[in-house]
Design a protein around this motif. Sequence first.
Motif, PDB file in Angstrom:
ATOM      1  N   GLN A   3       0.838  -1.190   0.000  1.00  0.00           N
ATOM      2  CA  GLN A   3       0.000   0.000   0.000  1.00  0.00           C
ATOM      3  C   GLN A   3       0.873   1.240   0.000  1.00  0.00           C
ATOM      4  O   GLN A   3       2.000   1.214   0.500  1.00  0.00           O
ATOM      5  CB  GLN A   3      -0.923   0.021   1.207  1.00  0.00           C
ATOM      6  CG  GLN A   3      -2.013  -1.014   1.158  1.00  0.00           C
ATOM      7  CD  GLN A   3      -3.015  -0.809   2.262  1.00  0.00           C
ATOM      8  OE1 GLN A   3      -2.672  -0.335   3.340  1.00  0.00           O
ATOM      9  NE2 GLN A   3      -4.258  -1.164   1.993  1.00  0.00           N
ATOM     10  N   VAL A  36      -4.899   6.375   0.933  1.00  0.00           N
ATOM     11  CA  VAL A  36      -4.118   5.140   0.955  1.00  0.00           C
ATOM     12  C   VAL A  36      -4.718   4.197  -0.078  1.00  0.00           C
ATOM     13  O   VAL A  36      -5.922   3.919  -0.048  1.00  0.00           O
ATOM     14  CB  VAL A  36      -4.130   4.494   2.355  1.00  0.00           C
ATOM     15  CG1 VAL A  36      -3.399   3.169   2.338  1.00  0.00           C
ATOM     16  CG2 VAL A  36      -3.517   5.438   3.370  1.00  0.00           C
ATOM     17  N   ASP A  38      -3.903   0.539  -2.721  1.00  0.00           N
ATOM     18  CA  ASP A  38      -3.046  -0.597  -3.065  1.00  0.00           C
ATOM     19  C   ASP A  38      -2.199  -0.212  -4.269  1.00  0.00           C
ATOM     20  O   ASP A  38      -2.698   0.383  -5.222  1.00  0.00           O
ATOM     21  CB  ASP A  38      -3.889  -1.828  -3.403  1.00  0.00           C
ATOM     22  CG  ASP A  38      -4.573  -2.403  -2.176  1.00  0.00           C
ATOM     23  OD1 ASP A  38      -4.022  -2.267  -1.072  1.00  0.00           O
ATOM     24  OD2 ASP A  38      -5.652  -2.990  -2.336  1.00  0.00           O
TER      25      ASP A  38
END
Length: 59
Positions: A3, A36, A38
């Motif tokens: 992440q 945030v 991936d």
Amino acid sequence: MAQVRITQVRSTIKRPKTQKLAIQSLGLGKINRSIVLDYNPSIAGVINKVQHLVTIEHI
């Protein structure tokens, strides 16, 4: 999957439309707003397009 935290640090004023749309697609739009996500190849491409407007931190 890894992440990353993406923070917008510069304005999109006087930037090409493609860069403004890239910032919107990341979910940003105001300075110092963070998100945030991936890290995957599609996000990497968008980050590469606006790397001068954002900072990236690996979490």
